[in-house]
Design an enzyme around this catalytic site. Sequence first.
Site, PDB file in Angstrom:
ATOM      1  N   GLU A  36       0.807  -1.246  -0.005  1.00 38.38           N
ATOM      2  CA  GLU A  36      -0.132   0.092  -0.177  1.00 38.38           C
ATOM      3  C   GLU A  36       0.787   1.336   0.115  1.00 38.38           C
ATOM      4  OE1 GLU A  36      -2.798   0.123   3.333  1.00 38.38           O
ATOM      5  OE2 GLU A  36      -3.480   2.139   2.509  1.00 38.38           O
ATOM      6  N   ARG A 260       5.187 -12.832   9.456  1.00 34.73           N
ATOM      7  CA  ARG A 260       5.960 -11.853   9.105  1.00 34.73           C
ATOM      8  C   ARG A 260       7.259 -11.813   9.870  1.00 34.73           C
ATOM      9  NH1 ARG A 260       2.304  -7.734   8.904  1.00 34.73           N
ATOM     10  NH2 ARG A 260       3.835  -6.211   9.458  1.00 34.73           N
ATOM     11  N   LYS A 270       4.381   0.462   8.816  1.00 35.01           N
ATOM     12  CA  LYS A 270       4.544   1.944   8.166  1.00 35.01           C
ATOM     13  C   LYS A 270       3.836   3.068   8.852  1.00 35.01           C
ATOM     14  CE  LYS A 270       3.793   0.167   3.683  1.00 35.01           C
ATOM     15  NZ  LYS A 270       2.500  -0.092   3.364  1.00 35.01           N
TER      16      LYS A 270
HETATM   17  P1  ATP Z   1       2.465  -2.116   7.333  1.00 38.58           P
HETATM   18  O1  ATP Z   1       1.669  -2.272   8.634  1.00 38.58           O
HETATM   19  O2  ATP Z   1       3.959  -1.691   7.624  1.00 38.58           O
HETATM   20  O3  ATP Z   1       1.928  -0.989   6.601  1.00 38.58           O
HETATM   21  P2  ATP Z   1       1.577  -3.892   5.679  1.00 38.58           P
HETATM   22  O4  ATP Z   1       1.684  -5.459   5.686  1.00 38.58           O
HETATM   23  O5  ATP Z   1       0.309  -3.421   5.970  1.00 38.58           O
HETATM   24  O6  ATP Z   1       2.647  -3.502   6.542  1.00 38.58           O
HETATM   25  P3  ATP Z   1       1.567  -3.671   3.006  1.00 38.58           P
HETATM   26  O7  ATP Z   1       2.076  -2.123   2.148  1.00 38.58           O
HETATM   27  O8  ATP Z   1       0.284  -3.915   2.798  1.00 38.58           O
HETATM   28  O9  ATP Z   1       1.919  -3.159   4.295  1.00 38.58           O
HETATM   29  O10 ATP Z   1       2.318  -4.762   2.632  1.00 38.58           O
HETATM   30  C1  ATP Z   1       2.898  -5.287   1.503  1.00 38.58           C
HETATM   31  C2  ATP Z   1       3.520  -6.646   1.659  1.00 38.58           C
HETATM   32  O11 ATP Z   1       4.479  -6.759   2.359  1.00 38.58           O
HETATM   33  C3  ATP Z   1       2.358  -7.634   2.104  1.00 38.58           C
HETATM   34  O12 ATP Z   1       2.212  -8.754   1.357  1.00 38.58           O
HETATM   35  C4  ATP Z   1       2.639  -7.879   3.271  1.00 38.58           C
HETATM   36  O13 ATP Z   1       2.103  -9.243   3.739  1.00 38.58           O
HETATM   37  C5  ATP Z   1       4.216  -7.577   3.369  1.00 38.58           C
HETATM   38  N1  ATP Z   1       4.861  -7.485   4.793  1.00 38.58           N
HETATM   39  C6  ATP Z   1       4.696  -6.422   5.450  1.00 38.58           C
HETATM   40  N2  ATP Z   1       5.259  -6.216   6.373  1.00 38.58           N
HETATM   41  C7  ATP Z   1       5.912  -7.597   6.497  1.00 38.58           C
HETATM   42  C8  ATP Z   1       6.714  -8.162   7.445  1.00 38.58           C
HETATM   43  N3  ATP Z   1       7.181  -7.479   8.739  1.00 38.58           N
HETATM   44  N4  ATP Z   1       7.153  -9.174   7.125  1.00 38.58           N
HETATM   45  C9  ATP Z   1       6.855  -9.745   5.858  1.00 38.58           C
HETATM   46  N5  ATP Z   1       6.189  -9.476   5.040  1.00 38.58           N
HETATM   47  C10 ATP Z   1       5.468  -8.366   5.391  1.00 38.58           C
HETATM   48 MG    MG Z   2      -1.303  -2.234   5.158  1.00 40.72          MG
END
Ligand code: ATP
Ligand code: MG
Length: 559
Positions: A36, A260, A270
């Site tokens: 995102e 994760r 983020k």
């Molecule tokens: P955040 O909470 O930091 O925004 P998110 O999962 O909402 O993390 P996205 O931008 O939606 O962030 O994630 C893009 C991809 O990265 C998704 O497929 C998510 O599962 C993966 N991802 C995010 N954080 C991690 C992590 N700590 N370990 C492994 N994969 C991750």
């Molecule tokens: Mg997200």
Amino acid sequence: MTEENKTSSNFIKNIVDADNESGKFDNRVHTRFPPEPNGYLHVGHAKSICLNFGLADEYGGKTNLRFDDTNPTKEETEYVEAIKADIKWLGFEWDNLFFASDYFDQLHAWAIRLIKEGKAYVDELSADEMREYRGTLTQPGKNSPYRDRPVAESLDLFERMTNGEFPDGAMVLRAKIDMASPNFNFRDPVMYRILHAHHHRTGDKWCVYPMYDWAHGQSDSLEGVTHSICTLEFENNRPLYDWFIENLDIYAPQQIEFARLNLSYMMTSKRKLKQLVDTGVVNGWDDPRMPTLSGMRRRGFTPRSIRNFCDTIGVARANSVVEYAMLEHALRDDLNQIAPRAFAVLDPVKVVITNYPEGKVEEIEVDTYPQDKENSETHVVPFSREIYIERADFMEVPVPKYRRLIPGREVRLMRAYLVTATDVVKDEDGNITEVHCTYDPETFGGNAVDGRKVKGTLHWVSAQHAVPVEVRSYEHLFTAENPSDAPEGGSGELDWTANVRDNSLTVTTAYVEPDLANAKAGDVYQFQRNGYYVADPDSEPGKPVFNRTIGLRDTWAKK
Ligand code: ATP
Ligand code: MG
């Protein structure tokens, strides 16, 4: 690839292998990385990137970069560009670039189809009422009074929602599934909400936006994704992912969940990282203390070290916390191979070599890459009568086992001469301002012709030639191993900001060999006997600024 090489090293490869065996996806492997664009990528994303792109590379497949831009209030083009740059920097190339917003028209048309088939309805319950009707873990939910409204009415309302006739929150479109399901995601999940917000790509075209669950699987399907890899929190969303695809009767990708990445002392959210940026705790997303890829790059992390780290930790199905020291180990391992060695004195004390001719300057040739036997590159460091050594390399009254310079002891100045300390000069407060030594002119290169041995070897820089540079040293941004594990704040929520360290940045002046004066942003060096340093983008010609990347001592390898 031979059969043996193909033996799977993680459970996702087992699944892919089985799918290839059964011909489920016609031997295709097509993954996607779906960030995102609401912030910069962090080290957790690196794991997902390495996994998705790595899998496709290994099986000769493809990977899409798809921005999951369904939440216009939080998304910005700045983030889109930063994310693209970070993926490239990590060393990966996407096969296709897509945006979930590319599918807004198709998703909308599909929503209408589900309404027509009696599988979706417009609900006018308030948010509070919806929560109440949803039930609890132990109690089934209740049907909304709007659930069985005529199809024509939902169709009409959905059209008017889309046309902007209603304010935000007035109503939503929900899938009609099962309010009594033990899986909450099945209790009539919201598909569309009203949001009068400007979208970074579609502008003001839409005022209804799809929810994650409604957008994600359908986007995967439209792109022909085979294995849709996501983190464990989405395990309970998988039945819904499948439900939408089944009910639309479209191509079905396979969602697979993995654990994760959590790293000690690192914050991988983020939203929280944005808060650090917005409140000025750090100097931007690329602050070298940030666990973002741009921060890590500025800190001196190499793409290969991050990729190797992700390989080493592997892919698991259960959540755990990886020790930060493991990431450091991967970093040292790479920097040790690639970093040229340089002389730099971080905390200087002056040494005067009293029997060395005044005004004389010698050029000492040193190996630039002594760690690499194949690379014979050398450079020249000037030597003169007055030099700097580290303050910690001299002790007037030594502690036991101290091997470095003390009065009356002979030590080696690296690649130069053997010197013996004779006396010290102190200021009125008793601080040592100069150490006086004599040198043995017969020891050029740092070795005695008679073969006598010395215990200590010190690095040094010539005082008149050394270049003073700014050095920025960092500690963990957080005091707690798990930064989210925090005392309760005023609002009753956990206040993770209480774990932010007050003084995680220290700025000092170091004296470096002249060749380093023109270091360019991104140039890494090993400062001999000290650690790895990288020139910061704040560097100017002749005036470099160095970030301390990491020290030499490996706490992980010892374990
Ligand atoms: P955040 O909470 O930091 O925004 P998110 O999962 O909402 O993390 P996205 O931008 O939606 O962030 O994630 C893009 C991809 O990265 C998704 O497929 C998510 O599962 C993966 N991802 C995010 N954080 C991690 C992590 N700590 N370990 C492994 N994969 C991750
Ligand atoms: Mg997200």
